[in-house]
Design an enzyme around this catalytic site. Sequence first.
Site, short mmCIF file in Angstrom:
data_model
loop_
_atom_site.label_atom_id
_atom_site.label_comp_id
_atom_site.label_asym_id
_atom_site.label_seq_id
_atom_site.Cartn_x
_atom_site.Cartn_y
_atom_site.Cartn_z
CG ASN A 113 -1.82 1.16 1.32
OD1 ASN A 113 -1.39 2.29 1.14
ND2 ASN A 113 -3.09 0.93 1.61
CG HIS B 29 1.01 6.11 4.86
ND1 HIS B 29 0.10 7.11 5.11
CD2 HIS B 29 0.44 4.97 5.32
CE1 HIS B 29 -0.95 6.60 5.73
NE2 HIS B 29 -0.77 5.30 5.87
CG HIS C 39 -8.12 4.21 0.93
ND1 HIS C 39 -8.34 4.02 2.27
CD2 HIS C 39 -9.31 4.60 0.42
CE1 HIS C 39 -9.61 4.29 2.55
NE2 HIS C 39 -10.22 4.67 1.44
NE ARG D 190 -9.30 8.54 4.20
CZ ARG D 190 -9.57 7.66 5.17
NH1 ARG D 190 -8.83 6.59 5.32
NH2 ARG D 190 -10.57 7.86 5.99
NE ARG E 195 -7.45 11.43 5.38
CZ ARG E 195 -7.97 10.86 6.47
NH1 ARG E 195 -7.23 10.06 7.21
NH2 ARG E 195 -9.21 11.08 6.82
CD GLU F 235 -6.96 -0.12 1.07
OE1 GLU F 235 -7.29 0.84 1.77
OE2 GLU F 235 -6.00 -0.84 1.32
CB THR G 36 -9.57 1.73 7.00
OG1 THR G 36 -9.07 2.37 5.83
CG2 THR G 36 -10.93 1.15 6.73
CD GLU H 128 -7.10 -6.10 2.89
OE1 GLU H 128 -7.18 -5.91 1.66
OE2 GLU H 128 -6.46 -5.35 3.65
CG HIS I 49 -5.72 -1.79 9.43
ND1 HIS I 49 -6.12 -0.76 8.61
CD2 HIS I 49 -5.48 -1.24 10.63
CE1 HIS I 49 -6.16 0.36 9.30
NE2 HIS I 49 -5.76 0.10 10.53
N1 PXP Z 1 -5.86 -2.99 3.89
C1 PXP Z 1 -6.85 -2.07 4.02
C2 PXP Z 1 -8.22 -2.45 3.58
C3 PXP Z 1 -6.60 -0.77 4.52
O1 PXP Z 1 -7.59 0.12 4.62
C4 PXP Z 1 -5.27 -0.44 4.87
C5 PXP Z 1 -4.96 0.95 5.34
O2 PXP Z 1 -5.07 1.82 4.27
C6 PXP Z 1 -4.27 -1.42 4.70
C7 PXP Z 1 -4.60 -2.69 4.23
C8 PXP Z 1 -2.84 -1.14 5.03
O3 PXP Z 1 -2.74 -0.92 6.40
P1 PXP Z 1 -1.34 -0.51 7.02
O4 PXP Z 1 -0.97 0.81 6.42
O5 PXP Z 1 -1.64 -0.43 8.48
O6 PXP Z 1 -0.36 -1.58 6.66
#
Ligand code: PXP
Length: 250
Positions: free
Chosen positions: A9, A12, A52, A54, A58, A79, A110, A160, A200
């Site tokens: 992901n 960030h 993601h 959003r 952001r 996402e 999330t 998931e 997550h």
């Molecule tokens: N999976 C989903 C559905 C999420 O919403 C997120 C956070 O955006 C992640 C995975 C990744 O989570 P993390 O950044 O805590 O690894």
Amino acid sequence: MSDLRLGVNVDHVATLRQVRYATMPESKNAEPDLIVAARMCERAGAQGIVAHLRSDRRHIQDRDIERLRENIMTKLNLEMGNTPEILDVALRIVPDEVCLVPEKREEVTTEGGLDVIANRKTLEPTIKRLHTSGIRISLFIDPTLEQVDAAAELGVEMVELHTGGLANAFTEKIQKEELEQLRAAARAASESNLQVNAGHGINYKNIELINQIPRLTELNIGHSIVSRAVWVGLDVAVKEMLAAMAKYPG
Ligand code: PXP
């Protein structure tokens, strides 16, 4: 060698760019470049890229999703919250996969899984439209048997499982309970012919616990990998996570 796959992901990476360049998206100085990061993850062995989009934009921007779609070599997992505006973007860009998540404006990330039971009526038409475009669908759910059953009834390909409860467990007792719930939900989902993913809060420590969840196909991991990249670089951070995942017994 484990066949557990990693989706990185990259939200960030975009967060870091936005804190400086949100008001100057066209600046030639805008960095770090999201596509360079995504390609680096792929070269390090990641099997997919997750982002993601959003409603408040952001971190990831519409242009980022377009560029990822055009430039990555693996698969794009978008996402998204179930809103008409974001659905239009998904149907225009056609990612390989969509993961439907709940989304609250004020949350930092999330927070909980999608309540598939309560939202069945609004999910059905969205799922139908995404399927018509050939997009595989995942529902991000809390690891309960009720949510797994509801997801299976909606005819999606994947769930998931939300691993935040396990990741943030304060005591060993809670950790154990969370792990048991995840294990039971994973078994049930797999028996309902759903592909089982998890995500997550997964990091380089709790991956040992995640590796104890059966029937997993894919982990989606963001924050810990991007954080680790500050110390060792993205290439090494991804490779280290893949090495930890290689211990998955299958
Ligand atoms: N999976 C989903 C559905 C999420 O919403 C997120 C956070 O955006 C992640 C995975 C990744 O989570 P993390 O950044 O805590 O690894």
